[in-house]
Design a protein around this motif. Structure first.
Motif, PDB file in Angstrom:
ATOM      1  N   ASP A 539       0.633  -1.105   0.034  1.00  0.00           N
ATOM      2  CA  ASP A 539       0.108   0.023  -0.091  1.00  0.00           C
ATOM      3  C   ASP A 539       1.042   1.250   0.050  1.00  0.00           C
ATOM      4  N   MET A 540       0.902   2.024  -1.145  1.00  0.00           N
ATOM      5  CA  MET A 540       1.832   2.974  -1.126  1.00  0.00           C
ATOM      6  C   MET A 540       1.007   4.328  -1.409  1.00  0.00           C
ATOM      7  N   ARG A 541       1.886   5.496  -1.203  1.00  0.00           N
ATOM      8  CA  ARG A 541       1.159   6.719  -1.347  1.00  0.00           C
ATOM      9  C   ARG A 541       2.127   7.682  -1.377  1.00  0.00           C
ATOM     10  N   TYR A 542       1.974   9.062  -1.774  1.00  0.00           N
ATOM     11  CA  TYR A 542       2.761  10.064  -1.857  1.00  0.00           C
ATOM     12  C   TYR A 542       2.753  10.812  -0.358  1.00  0.00           C
ATOM     13  N   GLN A 543       3.958  11.136   0.211  1.00  0.00           N
ATOM     14  CA  GLN A 543       4.277  11.424   1.592  1.00  0.00           C
ATOM     15  C   GLN A 543       3.187  12.450   1.714  1.00  0.00           C
ATOM     16  N   GLY A 544       2.460  12.614   2.793  1.00  0.00           N
ATOM     17  CA  GLY A 544       1.417  13.760   3.126  1.00  0.00           C
ATOM     18  C   GLY A 544       0.069  13.099   2.851  1.00  0.00           C
ATOM     19  N   GLN A 545      -0.025  12.248   1.779  1.00  0.00           N
ATOM     20  CA  GLN A 545      -1.396  11.656   1.504  1.00  0.00           C
ATOM     21  C   GLN A 545      -1.855  10.474   2.567  1.00  0.00           C
ATOM     22  N   GLU A 546      -3.218  10.630   2.908  1.00  0.00           N
ATOM     23  CA  GLU A 546      -3.786   9.537   3.684  1.00  0.00           C
ATOM     24  C   GLU A 546      -4.082   8.318   2.935  1.00  0.00           C
ATOM     25  N   HIS A 547      -4.849   8.453   1.845  1.00  0.00           N
ATOM     26  CA  HIS A 547      -5.079   7.088   1.108  1.00  0.00           C
ATOM     27  C   HIS A 547      -3.956   6.628   0.204  1.00  0.00           C
ATOM     28  N   THR A 548      -3.817   5.304   0.366  1.00  0.00           N
ATOM     29  CA  THR A 548      -2.938   4.690  -0.229  1.00  0.00           C
ATOM     30  C   THR A 548      -3.537   3.845  -1.493  1.00  0.00           C
ATOM     31  N   ILE A 549      -2.601   3.570  -2.522  1.00  0.00           N
ATOM     32  CA  ILE A 549      -3.068   2.402  -3.441  1.00  0.00           C
ATOM     33  C   ILE A 549      -2.241   1.279  -3.384  1.00  0.00           C
ATOM     34  N   LYS A 550      -2.923   0.260  -3.791  1.00  0.00           N
ATOM     35  CA  LYS A 550      -2.427  -1.078  -3.710  1.00  0.00           C
ATOM     36  C   LYS A 550      -1.565  -1.285  -4.979  1.00  0.00           C
ATOM     37  N   ILE A 551      -0.185  -1.585  -4.769  1.00  0.00           N
ATOM     38  CA  ILE A 551       0.661  -1.785  -5.929  1.00  0.00           C
ATOM     39  C   ILE A 551       1.144  -3.247  -6.019  1.00  0.00           C
ATOM     40  N   TYR A 577      -5.580   8.163 -11.193  1.00  0.00           N
ATOM     41  CA  TYR A 577      -5.873   9.510 -11.009  1.00  0.00           C
ATOM     42  C   TYR A 577      -5.495  10.409 -12.251  1.00  0.00           C
ATOM     43  N   GLY A 578      -4.888   9.851 -13.136  1.00  0.00           N
ATOM     44  CA  GLY A 578      -4.781  10.504 -14.360  1.00  0.00           C
ATOM     45  C   GLY A 578      -3.402  11.536 -14.325  1.00  0.00           C
TER      46      GLY A 578
ATOM     47  N   ARG B  40      -9.262  11.687  -2.899  1.00  0.00           N
ATOM     48  CA  ARG B  40      -8.196  10.712  -2.771  1.00  0.00           C
ATOM     49  C   ARG B  40      -6.898  11.097  -3.282  1.00  0.00           C
ATOM     50  N   THR B  41      -6.798  12.360  -4.063  1.00  0.00           N
ATOM     51  CA  THR B  41      -5.610  12.682  -4.720  1.00  0.00           C
ATOM     52  C   THR B  41      -4.985  14.049  -3.752  1.00  0.00           C
ATOM     53  N   ALA B  42      -5.824  14.571  -2.716  1.00  0.00           N
ATOM     54  CA  ALA B  42      -5.275  15.713  -2.213  1.00  0.00           C
ATOM     55  C   ALA B  42      -4.079  15.471  -1.210  1.00  0.00           C
ATOM     56  N   PHE B  43      -3.290  16.377  -1.051  1.00  0.00           N
ATOM     57  CA  PHE B  43      -2.071  16.120  -0.138  1.00  0.00           C
ATOM     58  C   PHE B  43      -2.211  16.538   1.191  1.00  0.00           C
ATOM     59  N   SER B  44      -3.155  17.668   1.265  1.00  0.00           N
ATOM     60  CA  SER B  44      -3.256  18.173   2.942  1.00  0.00           C
ATOM     61  C   SER B  44      -4.276  17.087   3.465  1.00  0.00           C
ATOM     62  N   PRO B  45      -3.795  16.878   4.787  1.00  0.00           N
ATOM     63  CA  PRO B  45      -4.613  15.961   5.506  1.00  0.00           C
ATOM     64  C   PRO B  45      -6.026  16.489   5.738  1.00  0.00           C
ATOM     65  N   ILE B  46      -6.029  17.728   5.956  1.00  0.00           N
ATOM     66  CA  ILE B  46      -7.263  18.559   6.238  1.00  0.00           C
ATOM     67  C   ILE B  46      -8.234  18.429   5.003  1.00  0.00           C
ATOM     68  N   ILE B  47      -7.794  18.096   3.946  1.00  0.00           N
ATOM     69  CA  ILE B  47      -8.596  17.861   2.861  1.00  0.00           C
ATOM     70  C   ILE B  47      -9.177  16.367   2.688  1.00  0.00           C
ATOM     71  N   TYR B  48      -7.999  15.575   2.779  1.00  0.00           N
ATOM     72  CA  TYR B  48      -8.409  13.996   2.525  1.00  0.00           C
ATOM     73  C   TYR B  48      -9.161  13.590   3.683  1.00  0.00           C
ATOM     74  N   GLU B  49      -8.812  13.860   5.025  1.00  0.00           N
ATOM     75  CA  GLU B  49      -9.144  13.279   6.365  1.00  0.00           C
ATOM     76  C   GLU B  49      -9.992  14.068   6.846  1.00  0.00           C
ATOM     77  N   VAL B  50      -9.948  15.443   6.905  1.00  0.00           N
ATOM     78  CA  VAL B  50     -10.897  16.308   7.602  1.00  0.00           C
ATOM     79  C   VAL B  50     -12.014  16.840   6.548  1.00  0.00           C
TER      80      VAL B  50
END
Lengths: 683, 588
Positions: A539-551, A577-578, B40-50
């Motif tokens: 499960d990977m993501r860009y640092q700072g993101q919450e959602h991960t994608i399964k690779i 995500y394009g 799902r593509t936002a970087f700021s936790p406050i967008i994707y989580e909050v």
């Protein structure tokens, strides 16, 4: 070839499909579901015997059950306690604090399954690195065991902070309580090795809550099957799309939470293989709901977090669960006029009793089935093989009442009901494909369930899906699909590290360790396997993101460069995500391993070519455009030989289902007897 | 000066009820699709989580056609002002296909500068037919503190970079110079640029889907259905308002302070006037704007009214342009909800919760069965910043969960974020401790924190943090002086606060604090408020009080003091309870 039985216990009927490995034939059986579902299964097995199928010679019996989910929904489970880290017993009740109903001032979540008085804290603490900050207090533990006995607790869940990283304290407490109480004991790390304490606690609590009841059920089911002569291995359909041994199901019953629909998904994946479609939308529509599961590259999609009793108010389960889209749209869904004066379909359902108006069993509100009947899409005498005779005039007058209120013609309203039901189903399916970054156009749809083939081509049009496949016996497809389910173990471990900080040699060893866990369970099953498939994912993501994608990762990992993994992530990310983000570091949050044991499976038989190349048919008026009737050809499916082609509008009827081919569509029968519908381009 | 939210339109098109439902469903599905992509593509936790964002489709004049369902309630139907600003600046002809505009100008948007609107035009055969817009909270937009939100700014310039309908893309091409200005004026350029890209991508998907919808069903049909939807929502709203007795209903409360001057409370007085089938929210007696950052602008004043009215009167009716046609808002410039002249707005979202609560309080006089007692009502935002053990900078943002008010049929629920939060989840302890140098010691209910009543409120929570490496701490807590009130005889709840405990020192209590230095070993104890009670506490069934004591929600002393219920050996002492309840008369 081994002999296998699949038993699917639904709300109304218990379906059995058996494959006789010696005679190489399929046998179908059906009984009414009984109050105690195992009794119906025994009756069904005896019926199979009478159809010349030898239960005694069967190697494997696969069973999908709703016992676990029903026990949760009805809140009928064990008297359960929860043991947590000191200071955290309220986590179960606190949850995540979200309010999915944004304008509801009186929003409430379902009450926790363990009341506060039965949530106990122990002094212990482990940090995020897995280091012990405070050792477990043994004296407190001893006192707790006594307390549990005093309170007559039947099941206990243990969840400590960061136990996914270091389960030493959970293990110690579980062992002690197993030794010193008679409780059913569950520790969170046995079910989930991922972080997020509420989700893991909730998973452990659900497992404990349903534990004692599920063991009783599985034991009784096994004894019942043995009483009919069965001597083989009982396997239960797991929510992850594979099967579990009875022994494992008894220890981890929460893994059976979506046991029911799994068979259909496994069957649809098999059909994808046979017909060369890697990507499939498995579409199952019955009396009260429609369900869809995506199959990507031959593999059913799973979600890492599932909510029992729904996302809004329900309970989290942090385990691999088949990603099922379920909407309250089925044949029994009620059409009504909402507060805006607009036509609406569902989510209320007339269910099986009283059922649609046309059943004549007391239903007064028009349903999707009534609309199908009024439009001529269903024949009044051939519903469920003629088991229920439908009353067209009753359906018509119920829809007329709506039509008068809307000041619209009857035909338009009936077509509108079908149209809105289609939209609801299509929107839900669209969401899951999009969430995963897929275009529905790249998928074929496999349609089953009593009402699936009746609605599939409309839903497919809305999704721009070009191909619909209707398997044989669509009404029994869930039980049939079980014959094709593999043994499957999903193992996961949270890593939570930057990709560049990963020592890939160590990661290789971590993966190998996870793989060994899965193989170990598989080896103990004692079923002969044709092959074992292993997949590694991160499960990977860009640092700072919450959602991960399964690779999906290559194996072996050792010796590879971080850049290679980074590139794999970016490819997956772009597909979903394009776009990608240059210069941003990547995190590896979880390692996942799927170990799948594929047993010998019944071959899919080709149907014999019938001598008659011009099968019987008749015509009847059917309304497709909401205005006027078209003369439509109606075929009997059992008459259609391989290679037969027909063009829409047409209807194909069979024992438990009706397939509708729309104007502009074409259909053909393949060597296996499947109907392939080519969706026209004039939509 | 007074203003009218939207003029009633004399348009009652005959619509096709079935096509209308088809279009409605497809528009909702489109917005949901955009939202999934953004979150799902936002970087700021406050967008994707909050989920501090919203996405909307607007018509060519900036009227709301559709809005995503997961959006935070405060952002409801207020994207139009941003779009209208662009229309005023460039004219409809000056906005070309492929243009993308950025907007957070405080005089128009009325909220802190972190909330950046990205919008782009939708053209059909060369004609401007609408806009896709999305507002999202960027982690940083510059200004004097990291994260751009602080509790003590005195003018907007201290809060970051203002972008007023700036074209970052012109006819499909990024303007590198403008992007460079932004990149070098924010602290986390990767995150902010990533969020912007995610917003653009989400808007672009919406644009494509809307065009596809029009191509399938025809412009006249789609446009006709949209107007018919507005008319329906308007009719429904009028119908609901007609059922409310005519009259003037007043709600009064106050805020603790403005973050700069601590000895002065800020009075809030709001009138709701119901007349026939229209309703006016009259803000003219609100306190004047403050030197500190508790201000919001006009646009935010409108959305606070919309959130309150929709939640109370028509929670299930979609928020469209028509829904709010029967609502008038009177909001003269210069109040705390209509601040002008570059007023500081960093804490606008702290104020807005009490505004919504106070409108609901006013409505409790008109529709008592649809209004709960007050909720904890405090943003309770808390932020940690510093360096981890490898010397890397970190910063966190989250906000507390607390109790909600009791309703006419039952106890208030807990815990939830606030009335202007929606599907917003708190960050799990295990995630916090994994990614940041934080340690959480306890997270639990505070007994007796709920407002007592025949139905009690929800409980407040205690969460105790420490920073093993030390660091800095910022918090914005409210409603300590005007606690979450009860209704119809119900009691007020305990209030939220921050207690900082250092060994061998007296604990210090804070409400609003910016960049407080925290040494290793110091404990930061966050308390959230409970929800207010409803009906007199002495009318509560003693068995229910006993049950609360058994579960530890109410202490034995609390049962005696707040509910006049005596509990002895795990049972209700009936005689003593009767005596206690007789001795103290029911107070109103």
């Amino acid at each position: 070839m081994p002999s296998v039985i699949g038993i699917d216990i639904g709300g109304t009927f218990t379906d059995l499909v058996a494959y006789d490995g010696k005679a190489r034939k399929l046998v179908f059986g059906k009984t009414s579901t009984t109050v105690s579902p195992d009794e119906g299964a025994v009756i069904g097995l005896r019926k199979l015997e009478r159809s010349d199928f030898r239960v005694a010679g069967t190697d494997v019996l696969k069973h999908g059950t709703t016992v676990v989910i029903n026990s949760i929904l009805e809140r009928r489970g064990a008297k359960t306690a929860l043991v947590t880290t000191e200071g955290f017993r309220d986590i179960l009740e606190i949850g995540r604090g979200n309010r999915p109903e944004s304008f509801n001032l009186f929003f409430k979540r379902l009450a926790p399954l363990v009341p506060r008085e039965h949530r106990f804290e122990l002094r212990e603490r482990i940090n995020a690195k897995g280091e012990v900050l405070m050792p477990l207090d043994q004296e407190q533990l001893a006192a707790l065991a006594v307390r549990l006995k005093d309170e007559k607790i039947e099941a206990v869940a243990i969840c400590f902070l960061h136990a996914y990283r270091n389960p030493v304290h959970e293990k110690a407490v579980a062992a002690y309580l197993a030794e010193n109480t008679r409780c059913f004991v569950t520790a969170s790390h046995e079910l989930s090795r991922e972080f997020r304490e509420y989700e893991r606690t909730s998973t452990a609590v659900l497992n404990a809550f349903v534990g004692p009841r599920t063991s009783t059920y599985v034991k009784r089911f096994e004894q019942g099957a043995q009483s009919t002569g069965f001597k083989g291995q009982l396997l239960l359909m797991g929510s992850n799309g594979g099967v579990l041994t009875a022994e494992e199901a008894v220890r981890k019953p929460v893994l059976l939470i979506e046991s029911g629909p799994v068979g259909g998904a496994a069957g649809a994946a098999e059909i994808g293989k046979i017909t060369n479609h890697a990507n499939i939308i498995a579409f199952d529509m019955g009396g009260t709901t429609a369900k869809a599961v995506m199959i990507e590259n031959g593999e059913a999609a799973v979600t890492p977090v599932y909510y029992a009793a729904g996302y809004n108010r329900g309970y989290a389960v942090q385990a691999a669960v088949l990603d099922i889209v379920e909407v309250g749209t089925g044949g029994g869904s009620i059409a009504w006029i909402n507060e805006f004066g607009a036509l609406t379909v569902g989510p209320r359902s007339a269910g099986a009793v009283p059922g649609p108006v046309c059943y004549g069993a007391g239903g007064t509100e028009p349903t999707v089935t009534d609309a199908n009947l009024v439009l001529g899409r269903l024949h009044p005498d051939r519903f469920l093989g003629g088991e229920i005779k439908l009353h067209r005039p009753a359906a018509q007058s119920a829809i007329e009442a709506l039509a008068r209120k809307l000041e619209e013609p009857l035909e338009r309203v009936a077509a509108g009901i079908i149209n809105l039901a289609t939209l609801t189903m299509a929107s839900a399916v669209k969401m899951t494909t999009i969430e995963r970054g897929y275009d529905p156009r790249d998928f074929a749809m496999v349609a089953y369930g009593g009402a699936g083939p009746l609605h599939a081509s409309l839903v497919a049009r809305e999704l721009n899906v070009r191909k619909v496949i209707v398997p044989r016996h669509p009404g029994h497809f869930c039980a049939y699909g079980m014959l094709y389910a593999s043994l499957r173990y999903d193992v996961v471990q949270t890593t939570a590290k930057a990709l560049n900080d990963l020592d890939l040699d160590q990661t290789q060893r971590d993966f190998a360790g996870l793989e060994d866990q899965g193989r170990h369970v598989l080896n103990r099953v004692g079923i002969e396997l044709r092959e074992t498939r292993v997949s590694w994912y991160a499960d990977m993501r860009y640092q700072g993101q919450e959602h991960t994608i399964k690779i999906r990762l290559p194996s072996p990992l050792a010796g590879r460069a971080h850049e290679e993994l980074h590139k794999l992530f970016e490819e997956g990310y772009r597909r979903r995500y394009g776009h990608t983000s240059a210069n941003v570091a990547v995190d590896v949050v979880n390692l996942r391993v799927v170990v799948e044991g594929v047993p010998e499976r019944p071959p899919v038989e080709q149907i014999r070519t019938k001598a008659n190349p011009a099968p019987r048919h008749e015509t009847r008026p059917v309304i497709f455009d909401g205005k006027s009737a078209t003369s439509c050809t109606v075929w009997d499916r059992d008459d259609l030989p391989p290679g037969f082609r027909l063009t829409g509008p047409a209807i194909i009827e069979e024992e438990a289902s009706t397939t509708v081919i729309l104007p502009g569509d074409a259909a053909s029968i393949d060597d296996y007897g499947y109907i392939h519908i080519e969706i026209g381009v004039d939509s | 000066m007074s203003a009218v939210m939207a003029a009633p339109v004399e348009r009652k098109a005959k619509f096709d009820p079935i096509m209308l439902e088809v279009v409605r469903n497809l528009l909702i599905a489109t917005m949901d699709e955009c939202e999934i992509n953004l979150s799902r593509t936002a970087f700021s936790p406050i967008i994707y989580e909050v989920k501090d964002y919203c996405i909307g489709l607007l018509d060519h004049e900036g009227n709301t056609v559709a809005q995503s369902r997961g959006s935070v309630p405060t952002f409801m139907a207020d994207l139009g002002d941003s779009v209208r600003d662009g229309l005023a600046i460039y004219g409809a002809d000056g906005i070309q296909p492929g243009d993308v505009l950025l907007m957070n100008y405080s005089e128009v948007c009325g909220q802190h500068l972190n909330n950046v609107v990205v919008y782009l035009p939708v053209h059909l055969e060369g004609r401007l037919i609408g806009f896709m817009a999305s507002r999202a909270h960027w982690s940083d937009v510059g200004g004097r503190v990291s994260g751009s939100v602080s509790t003590d700014t005195t003018e907007i310039f201290q809060e970051g970079l203002q972008l007023r309908s700036i074209k970052v893309y012109k006819r499909g091409k990024p303007d590198e110079e403008i992007l460079r200005i932004i990149r070098h004026n924010v602290r986390l350029p990767e995150a902010s640029m990533g969020d912007m890209e995610a917003q653009i991508a989400a808007c672009e998907i919406g644009r494509q889907r809307y065009i596809a919808l029009i191509q399938k069903y025809g412009w006249d049909t789609v446009n006709g259905c949209v107007h018919a939807m507005w008319d329906q929502c308007e009719a429904l709203m009028r119908e609901q308002i007609r059922q409310i007795p005519d009259g003037t209903y007043v709600g009064e409360s106050f805020l603790d302070d403005d973050g700069v001057t601590f000895d002065k409370t800020i009075p809030i007085r709001i009138k709701v006037i119901v007349h026939g089938d229209s309703l006016t929210v009259d803000y003219s007696e609100l306190a004047p704007q403050t030197p500190g950052p508790m201000n919001a602008g006009y646009s935010a004043g409108l959305s606070a009214a919309k959130v309150a009215i929709k939640s109370a009167i028509v929670p299930n009716v979609p928020a469209t342009e028509g829904t709010f046609r029967p609502i008038k808002v009177v909001l003269p410039p210069g109040t705390i909800m209509s601040a002008v002249d570059n007023a500081a707005m960093s804490l606008w979202t702290v104020t807005i919760k009490t505004i919504v609560d106070t409108i609901l309080l006013a409505l409790s006089g008109a529709i008592p069965d649809r209004i709960p007692a007050a909720h904890h009502g405090s943003m309770g935002a808390f932020m940690f910043a510093g360096r981890d053990e490898r010397g890397k900078r970190f910063s966190t943002v989250d906000s507390v969960l607390g109790g909600w008010g009791a309703g006419p049929n039952g106890d208030g629920f807990s815990p939830l974020k606030t009335v202007t939060h929606g599907d917003t989840r708190q960050v799990p302890t295990e995630v916090e401790e994994t990614f940041w140098p934080l340690l959480v010691k306890r997270y639990e209910w505070i007994p007796d924190s709920a407002g007592p009543g025949r139905f009690r409120g929800g409980l407040g929570l205690r969460k105790v943090y420490s920073l093993p490496q030390g660091g800095r701490f910022t918090a914005a807590f409210e409603r300590s002086k005007c606690p979450p009130w009860g209704l119809f005889g119900g009691g007020a709840a305990k209030t939220g606060k921050v207690i900082v405990r250092e060994a061998s020192k007296e604990p210090v209590v804070y409400q609003k604090v910016t960049s407080l230095e925290i040494k290793p070993g110091v404990e930061i104890e966050l308390h959230s408020g409970g929800g207010g009670g409803r009906g007199h506490a002495f009318e509560r069934d003693p068995q229910r009080v006993l049950e609360d004591v058994r579960q530890g929600y109410v202490s034995i002393e609390g049962a005696r003091k707040d509910y006049a219920v005596a509990i002895k050996a795990g049972k209700v002492d009936e005689e003593e309870t009767r005596r206690l309840r007789e001795k103290t008369p029911l107070a109103g």
